[in-house]
Scaffold this motif. Structure first.
Motif, PDB file in Angstrom:
ATOM      1  N   TRP A   6      20.302 -20.820  37.751  1.00  0.00           N
ATOM      2  CA  TRP A   6      20.162 -19.583  37.470  1.00  0.00           C
ATOM      3  C   TRP A   6      19.446 -18.674  35.819  1.00  0.00           C
ATOM      4  CZ3 TRP A   6      23.139 -16.164  34.739  1.00  0.00           C
ATOM      5  CH2 TRP A   6      24.412 -16.536  35.212  1.00  0.00           C
ATOM      6  N   VAL A   7      19.158 -18.434  35.422  1.00  0.00           N
ATOM      7  CA  VAL A   7      18.466 -17.129  34.134  1.00  0.00           C
ATOM      8  C   VAL A   7      18.531 -15.736  34.628  1.00  0.00           C
ATOM      9  CG1 VAL A   7      17.958 -16.807  31.689  1.00  0.00           C
ATOM     10  CG2 VAL A   7      18.002 -19.363  32.948  1.00  0.00           C
ATOM     11  N   VAL A   8      19.387 -14.664  33.530  1.00  0.00           N
ATOM     12  CA  VAL A   8      19.310 -13.432  33.708  1.00  0.00           C
ATOM     13  C   VAL A   8      18.992 -13.500  32.209  1.00  0.00           C
ATOM     14  CG1 VAL A   8      20.397 -11.558  33.385  1.00  0.00           C
ATOM     15  CG2 VAL A   8      20.866 -12.732  35.126  1.00  0.00           C
ATOM     16  N   ALA A   9      17.548 -12.551  32.231  1.00  0.00           N
ATOM     17  CA  ALA A   9      16.460 -12.301  30.883  1.00  0.00           C
ATOM     18  C   ALA A   9      17.122 -10.384  30.862  1.00  0.00           C
ATOM     19  CB  ALA A   9      15.516 -12.500  30.592  1.00  0.00           C
ATOM     20  N   VAL A  10      17.058 -10.098  29.754  1.00  0.00           N
ATOM     21  CA  VAL A  10      17.598  -8.522  29.845  1.00  0.00           C
ATOM     22  C   VAL A  10      16.832  -8.385  28.126  1.00  0.00           C
ATOM     23  CG1 VAL A  10      19.511  -7.059  28.563  1.00  0.00           C
ATOM     24  CG2 VAL A  10      20.350  -9.293  30.700  1.00  0.00           C
ATOM     25  N   ASP A  45       8.911  -4.719  24.998  1.00  0.00           N
ATOM     26  CA  ASP A  45       9.499  -5.746  26.162  1.00  0.00           C
ATOM     27  C   ASP A  45       8.274  -6.192  27.113  1.00  0.00           C
ATOM     28  OD1 ASP A  45      11.627  -3.641  23.804  1.00  0.00           O
ATOM     29  OD2 ASP A  45      12.428  -5.498  24.248  1.00  0.00           O
ATOM     30  N   LEU A  46       8.115  -4.723  27.795  1.00  0.00           N
ATOM     31  CA  LEU A  46       7.373  -5.669  28.733  1.00  0.00           C
ATOM     32  C   LEU A  46       6.222  -6.334  29.037  1.00  0.00           C
ATOM     33  CD1 LEU A  46       6.264  -1.460  29.563  1.00  0.00           C
ATOM     34  CD2 LEU A  46       7.802  -2.320  29.847  1.00  0.00           C
ATOM     35  N   ASP A  47       5.161  -6.741  27.743  1.00  0.00           N
ATOM     36  CA  ASP A  47       4.735  -8.159  27.378  1.00  0.00           C
ATOM     37  C   ASP A  47       5.166  -8.852  27.124  1.00  0.00           C
ATOM     38  OD1 ASP A  47       2.796  -6.068  24.318  1.00  0.00           O
ATOM     39  OD2 ASP A  47       2.943  -5.835  27.022  1.00  0.00           O
ATOM     40  N   LEU A  48       6.759  -8.849  26.495  1.00  0.00           N
ATOM     41  CA  LEU A  48       7.590 -10.400  27.189  1.00  0.00           C
ATOM     42  C   LEU A  48       8.098 -10.146  27.656  1.00  0.00           C
ATOM     43  CD1 LEU A  48       9.154 -12.205  25.228  1.00  0.00           C
ATOM     44  CD2 LEU A  48      11.681 -10.242  24.984  1.00  0.00           C
ATOM     45  N   ALA A  49       8.254  -9.518  29.333  1.00  0.00           N
ATOM     46  CA  ALA A  49       8.849  -9.341  30.729  1.00  0.00           C
ATOM     47  C   ALA A  49       7.873 -10.901  31.156  1.00  0.00           C
ATOM     48  CB  ALA A  49       8.831  -8.428  31.359  1.00  0.00           C
ATOM     49  N   GLU A  50       6.257 -10.060  30.651  1.00  0.00           N
ATOM     50  CA  GLU A  50       5.604 -10.804  31.388  1.00  0.00           C
ATOM     51  C   GLU A  50       4.997 -11.906  30.825  1.00  0.00           C
ATOM     52  OE1 GLU A  50       2.386  -7.533  31.010  1.00  0.00           O
ATOM     53  OE2 GLU A  50       2.188  -6.530  33.179  1.00  0.00           O
ATOM     54  N   ALA A  51       5.494 -12.052  29.414  1.00  0.00           N
ATOM     55  CA  ALA A  51       5.117 -13.537  29.451  1.00  0.00           C
ATOM     56  C   ALA A  51       6.269 -14.212  29.584  1.00  0.00           C
ATOM     57  CB  ALA A  51       5.476 -13.432  27.944  1.00  0.00           C
ATOM     58  N   LEU A  52       7.312 -13.568  29.828  1.00  0.00           N
ATOM     59  CA  LEU A  52       8.992 -14.789  30.964  1.00  0.00           C
ATOM     60  C   LEU A  52       8.046 -15.084  32.006  1.00  0.00           C
ATOM     61  CD1 LEU A  52      12.075 -12.850  29.311  1.00  0.00           C
ATOM     62  CD2 LEU A  52      10.843 -14.886  28.700  1.00  0.00           C
ATOM     63  N   ASP A  53       7.534 -14.048  32.956  1.00  0.00           N
ATOM     64  CA  ASP A  53       7.689 -14.186  34.263  1.00  0.00           C
ATOM     65  C   ASP A  53       6.483 -15.144  34.142  1.00  0.00           C
ATOM     66  OD1 ASP A  53       7.844 -11.221  35.599  1.00  0.00           O
ATOM     67  OD2 ASP A  53       9.019 -12.372  35.000  1.00  0.00           O
ATOM     68  N   ARG A  66      16.166 -27.682  34.861  1.00  0.00           N
ATOM     69  CA  ARG A  66      14.727 -26.272  34.712  1.00  0.00           C
ATOM     70  C   ARG A  66      15.083 -25.325  34.402  1.00  0.00           C
ATOM     71  NH1 ARG A  66      10.716 -29.590  35.729  1.00  0.00           N
ATOM     72  NH2 ARG A  66       9.130 -27.690  36.572  1.00  0.00           N
ATOM     73  N   GLY A  67      16.516 -25.297  34.995  1.00  0.00           N
ATOM     74  CA  GLY A  67      16.988 -23.612  33.576  1.00  0.00           C
ATOM     75  C   GLY A  67      16.422 -23.281  32.427  1.00  0.00           C
ATOM     76  N   LEU A  68      17.589 -24.734  31.668  1.00  0.00           N
ATOM     77  CA  LEU A  68      17.394 -24.903  30.078  1.00  0.00           C
ATOM     78  C   LEU A  68      15.524 -25.016  30.137  1.00  0.00           C
ATOM     79  CD1 LEU A  68      19.323 -25.330  27.994  1.00  0.00           C
ATOM     80  CD2 LEU A  68      19.594 -27.736  29.053  1.00  0.00           C
ATOM     81  N   GLY A  69      14.718 -25.737  30.741  1.00  0.00           N
ATOM     82  CA  GLY A  69      13.733 -26.019  30.143  1.00  0.00           C
ATOM     83  C   GLY A  69      13.111 -24.651  29.796  1.00  0.00           C
ATOM     84  N   PHE A  70      13.720 -23.544  30.858  1.00  0.00           N
ATOM     85  CA  PHE A  70      12.881 -22.546  31.154  1.00  0.00           C
ATOM     86  C   PHE A  70      13.248 -21.692  29.081  1.00  0.00           C
ATOM     87  CE2 PHE A  70      11.141 -18.375  32.137  1.00  0.00           C
ATOM     88  CZ  PHE A  70      12.752 -16.967  31.790  1.00  0.00           C
ATOM     89  N   VAL A  71      14.683 -21.675  29.287  1.00  0.00           N
ATOM     90  CA  VAL A  71      15.788 -20.670  28.580  1.00  0.00           C
ATOM     91  C   VAL A  71      14.808 -21.184  26.405  1.00  0.00           C
ATOM     92  CG1 VAL A  71      17.625 -20.599  26.530  1.00  0.00           C
ATOM     93  CG2 VAL A  71      17.712 -20.133  29.158  1.00  0.00           C
ATOM     94  N   PRO A  99      14.834 -11.838  23.504  1.00  0.00           N
ATOM     95  CA  PRO A  99      15.053 -11.517  24.915  1.00  0.00           C
ATOM     96  C   PRO A  99      16.610 -12.134  24.825  1.00  0.00           C
ATOM     97  CG  PRO A  99      13.896 -14.006  25.931  1.00  0.00           C
ATOM     98  CD  PRO A  99      13.886 -13.426  24.110  1.00  0.00           C
ATOM     99  N   ASP A 100      17.416 -11.537  25.557  1.00  0.00           N
ATOM    100  CA  ASP A 100      19.028 -11.956  25.787  1.00  0.00           C
ATOM    101  C   ASP A 100      18.729 -12.888  27.180  1.00  0.00           C
ATOM    102  OD1 ASP A 100      19.616 -10.770  23.044  1.00  0.00           O
ATOM    103  OD2 ASP A 100      20.518  -8.945  24.450  1.00  0.00           O
ATOM    104  N   LEU A 101      19.185 -14.213  26.840  1.00  0.00           N
ATOM    105  CA  LEU A 101      19.142 -15.202  27.707  1.00  0.00           C
ATOM    106  C   LEU A 101      20.416 -15.881  28.619  1.00  0.00           C
ATOM    107  CD1 LEU A 101      16.224 -17.107  27.205  1.00  0.00           C
ATOM    108  CD2 LEU A 101      15.923 -15.454  28.442  1.00  0.00           C
ATOM    109  N   THR A 102      21.209 -15.404  29.411  1.00  0.00           N
ATOM    110  CA  THR A 102      22.084 -16.370  29.615  1.00  0.00           C
ATOM    111  C   THR A 102      21.984 -17.044  31.127  1.00  0.00           C
ATOM    112  OG1 THR A 102      24.082 -13.752  29.764  1.00  0.00           O
ATOM    113  CG2 THR A 102      24.525 -15.598  30.913  1.00  0.00           C
TER     114      THR A 102
END
Ligand SMILES: C[C@H](O)[C@H](O)[C@H]1CNC2=NC(N)=NC(=O)C2=N1
Length: 102
Positions: free
Chosen positions: A70-74, A87-95, A43-48, A62-65
Motif C-alpha cells: 500500500w501507499v498513502v498519498a497526502v 492538488d486536484l490535478d496531482l490527485a488525478e495524475a496519481l490516479d 509495485r508500490g515502490l514503483g508507483f512512488v 505529494p507526501d507519500l508513505t
C-alpha cells in the motif's frame, strides 16, 4: 485565507467525482488523502518512484508513505496552507499512474 484555495463547492465536486479520495483538515489546513493498494510491495515502490518523477516535472509534491502493498498519498499546497487546483490535478495524475502500477 489564500486566494488559491479551492472553494468548498469545488472540493465537494472533486470528492464526489473521486470517491477514493478523502479531505482531512488540521491546524496546517486542508489536505486530500488516498490509500492505494498494490499486488506486491515492489509495485508500490514503483508507483512512488513514478509519482516522484511526475512531481518533479510539475513542481508539486505529494507526501507519500510506503507500506506493505500500500501507499498513502497526502496532498496539500504548502505555500497556500490548503488544497488548491494543483492538488486536484496531482490527485488525478496519481490516479492515472496507479493504473500503471497496480
Ligand atoms: C520552490 C518550489 O517551486 C516550491 O517549494 C514548490 C515545491 N513543491 C511543492 N509541493 C507542494 N505540495 N506544495 C508546494 O507549495 C510546493 N512548492
Amino acid at each position: 485565507m489564500s486566494k488559491d484555495l479551492v472553494s468548498p463547492d469545488a472540493m465537494e465536486a472533486f470528492l464526489k467525482a473521486h470517491p477514493d479520495w478523502v479531505a482531512q483538515g488540521d491546524a496546517h489546513g486542508l489536505t486530500l488523502r488516498r490509500r492505494y493498494v498494490f499486488s506486491a510491495y515492489p509495485r508500490g515502490l514503483g508507483f512512488v518512484v513514478a509519482a516522484a518523477e511526475h512531481a518533479e516535472k510539475v513542481d508539486h509534491h505529494p507526501d507519500l508513505t510506503l507500506g506493505y502493498r500500500w501507499v498513502v498519498a497526502v496532498l496539500t499546497t504548502h505555500v497556500s496552507l490548503g488544497v488548491t487546483q494543483r492538488d486536484l490535478d496531482l490527485a488525478e495524475a496519481l490516479d492515472r499512474l496507479y493504473q500503471e502500477h497496480i
